[in-house]
Design a protein around this motif. Structure first.
Motif, short mmCIF file in Angstrom:
data_model
loop_
_atom_site.label_atom_id
_atom_site.label_comp_id
_atom_site.label_asym_id
_atom_site.label_seq_id
_atom_site.Cartn_x
_atom_site.Cartn_y
_atom_site.Cartn_z
N ASN B 5 3.42 33.64 -23.43
CA ASN B 5 3.31 32.29 -22.97
C ASN B 5 3.20 31.76 -21.68
N HIS B 6 2.09 31.31 -21.55
CA HIS B 6 1.51 31.16 -20.25
C HIS B 6 1.71 29.77 -19.57
N PRO B 7 1.37 29.17 -18.22
CA PRO B 7 1.58 27.84 -18.02
C PRO B 7 0.51 27.02 -18.57
N ASP B 8 0.65 25.62 -18.97
CA ASP B 8 -0.17 24.77 -19.27
C ASP B 8 -1.45 25.04 -18.49
N ALA B 30 4.88 33.68 -9.27
CA ALA B 30 5.66 34.67 -10.01
C ALA B 30 5.14 35.02 -11.23
N HIS B 31 4.55 34.10 -12.06
CA HIS B 31 4.26 34.43 -13.26
C HIS B 31 2.71 35.36 -13.28
N ALA B 32 1.92 34.58 -12.06
CA ALA B 32 0.68 35.23 -11.95
C ALA B 32 0.83 36.41 -11.49
N MET B 34 2.69 38.68 -12.58
CA MET B 34 3.23 39.56 -13.56
C MET B 34 1.79 39.46 -14.86
N CYS B 35 1.04 38.56 -14.62
CA CYS B 35 0.22 38.22 -15.74
C CYS B 35 -1.37 38.13 -15.17
N SER B 36 -2.04 39.45 -15.46
CA SER B 36 -3.50 39.46 -15.06
C SER B 36 -4.50 38.26 -15.66
N CYS B 37 -4.08 37.85 -16.89
CA CYS B 37 -4.62 36.73 -17.35
C CYS B 37 -4.68 35.58 -16.61
N CYS B 38 -3.67 35.31 -15.99
CA CYS B 38 -3.49 33.96 -15.45
C CYS B 38 -4.02 33.92 -14.05
N ARG B 39 -4.09 35.45 -13.51
CA ARG B 39 -4.53 35.69 -12.06
C ARG B 39 -6.18 35.26 -12.49
#
Ligand SMILES: [Zn+2]
Lengths: 200, 216
Positions: B5-8, B30-32, B34-39
Motif C-alpha cells: 500500500n503506497h500513497p495516492d 518516512a514511507h519513501a 522504506m519504499c524504493s518504488c516510491c523513491r
C-alpha cells in the motif's frame, strides 16, 4: 499566467530538446573548468526562471533575487558532488529551488530530499544507477510527453509544480471539485509515466 | 519485505512539488525511506517539475536584469564514504534524524488503555498533527470519518480495517470520503506514524479513542 480559469492554454516553448544537451555540457564545464563563463551561462539560463518561481510562491522581489542566487550558488558549490551521482541536472536544480522555497518562504521543515540524495539512497543492487545520458533521455522524454497532454492536465500540474498550490487551492482557483483536480493530476502523471516506462 | 500500500499518486505529486503540508510530507518521506518504488516515482515526478520550470514561458513576467557576480570559492568534494550508511532501525531515517530519536528511545506517553503516543512538534504556525502511535494487540479504534487528509504509515506490527490489512511499510492514504474502523493486529499490535492536516478533526478522533481519559 495560468491564474484564471478561462485561460488554460499551455505555455510551452517549442524545441526544448537542445536545451537539455547544452545544460548537461554546462554542468560538466562547471565541474571541470570552474570558469566564470560557465557560471555566467548557468546563471543566465536559470536565474530568471528560479526567480520567477520564487515570486509565484509568494516571495517579494528581494527575497526572490536572494533565493534564485542561493539556488545557483548551491549548484556551483556542489557541482562536483553532483557529477558523481549522475542525475538530471535540471531535476537537481528544481529540487534545490523547491527545498529553499519550503524552508525560506513557507518556513517549514523540509522533508523532501534533493535529487542527488535520492540517487544516493537507492541501493545499487535494487536499482542500478542510471548514467547521466539515461537521465538526460528521461528528462527529454518527460518534456516531449508534457507537450502531448491536454491543456487541462498541463494546467493542474503547472499550478502544483510552478505556482506551488496544494490540491485544495487548485480546486478553488479553477472552481472544480477536489476529486476532479486529483484525477486530472493522476491522469497527467499516468501518461508521463507511460512515456518513461519505455525507457526502463 | 514487500510493501503493498503506497500513497495516492496525487499525494506523491504534492510531495514532489513541495506543496504537501508539513505533517503529511513527514509521513510520505518516512514511507519513501522504506519504499524504493516510491523513491523512484518521486524522482520521476521531480523530472516533471524540472521540465515545467524550464519550459514555462518567461514572457509573462520578465525578470529583473542583473549581471552574474563571478564566484570564487571552495568546491564541495565527496567525502570518504559519504552519506549512505543507512541505519537499519524501524524508525525511518527522516524521522529519526529530524527528531533525534531511535525506535527504542521514543518517549511514549500513555493516552488511554492500550494506547501510547508521542507527539512530534511541527514548525511554528504550522497546522496539523504528527505523532507516533502505539496500539496494543487487538485493540479496536472507534469508527471515524476524516475532515481532511490523513496519512498512516505502519512502522511495526499491523492493523486492519474495512479496506484491508496494513503491515510494516504500508501507507494508508485517506481523505474525507473514508470512514473506517482500524483494529490493531491480534498478536503484534501496531506502531504507526500518523499525520493529519486538520488538527481539530484529529483531536476529535483522539478524544473518542481515549474517553473517558483526557490529555491530548
Ligand atoms: Zn511506496
Amino acid at each position: 499566467m495560468l491564474g484564471t480559469a478561462h485561460d488554460a492554454r499551455p505555455r510551452l516553448r517549442p524545441g526544448p530538446a537542445r536545451r537539455w544537451g547544452s545544460m548537461s555540457d554546462l554542468l560538466s564545464r562547471i565541474v571541470t573548468d570552474r570558469s566564470d563563463e560557465a557560471f555566467r551561462s548557468l546563471f543566465d539560463e536559470y536565474r530568471p526562471r528560479v526567480r520567477r518561481y520564487m515570486l509565484q510562491q509568494g516571495a517579494d522581489g528581494d527575497l526572490a533575487d536572494e533565493l534564485a542566487h542561493e539556488t545557483l550558488v548551491t549548484v556551483w558549490r556542489k557541482a562536483a558532488l553532483y557529477s558523481s551521482d549522475k542525475g538530471s541536472p535540471s531535476a537537481w536544480i528544481f529540487t534545490i529551488a523547491r527545498n529553499l522555497r519550503i524552508d525560506r518562504i513557507r518556513k517549514q521543515r523540509v522533508w523532501q530530499e534533493l535529487t542527488d540524495e535520492h540517487a544516493a539512497s537507492i541501493p545499487s543492487e535494487d536499482q542500478p544507477a542510471d548514467s547521466m545520458i539515461d537521465q538526460q533521455q528521461r528528462q527529454i522524454r518527460v518534456q516531449e510527453a508534457l507537450r502531448t497532454l491536454p491543456a487541462e492536465q498541463i494546467e493542474v500540474v503547472t499550478l502544483a509544480f510552478i505556482e506551488g498550490l496544494p490540491h485544495s487551492e487548485i480546486a478553488e482557483r479553477l472552481s472544480l471539485p477536489l476529486g476532479t483536480v486529483k484525477s486530472r493530476i493522476r491522469l497527467a502523471y499516468a501518461k508521463l509515466r507511460d512515456a518513461l516506462e519505455e525507457l526502463r | 519485505m514487500s510493501i503493498t500500500n503506497h500513497p495516492d499518486p496525487a499525494t506523491l505529486i504534492s510531495f514532489a512539488a513541495g506543496t504537501l503540508s508539513e505533517p503529511l510530507a513527514a509521513v510520505v518521506a518516512a514511507h519513501a525511506a522504506m519504499c524504493s518504488c516510491c523513491r523512484r516515482e518521486i524522482a520521476d515526478m521531480e523530472l516533471v517539475g524540472a521540465a515545467l520550470l524550464l519550459q514555462h514561458s518567461l514572457s509573462a513576467q520578465p525578470a529583473r536584469s542583473g549581471a552574474a557576480k563571478p564566484l570564487r570559492g571552495r568546491v564541495a568534494r565527496p567525502g570518504p564514504g559519504a552519506a549512505h550508511a543507512v541505519a537499519r532501525d524501524r524508525l525511518p531515517s527522516p524521522i529519526a534524524r529530524a527528531y533525534g530519536l531511535t525506535f527504542a528511545t521514543i518517549p511514549w506517553k500513555r493516552l488511554g488503555p492500550g494506547v501510547l503516543h508521542h507527539r512530534l512538534p511541527l514548525s511554528p504556525g504550522t497546522e496539523g498533527d504528527l505523532r507516533l502511535l502505539k496500539i496494543a494487540a487487538g485493540r479496536r479504534m472507534p469508527e471515524h470519518g476524516h475532515g481532511g487528509s490523513e496519512l498512516t504509515l505502519v512502522l511495526d506490527g499491523a492493523y486492519s480495517d474495512e479496506t484491508g490489512t496494513y503491515r510494516s511499510g504500508d501507507m494508508q492514504d485517506v481523505d474525507e470520503s473514508i470512514e473506517h474502523t482500524p483494529v490493531a493486529d491480534q498478536n503484534a499490535g501496531c506502531i504507526c506514524l500518523i499525520a493529519s492536516d486538520r488538527p481539530a478533526r484529529f483531536k476529535g478522533i483522539m478524544a473518542r479513542l481515549v474517553q473517558p481519559w483526557t490529555g491530548i
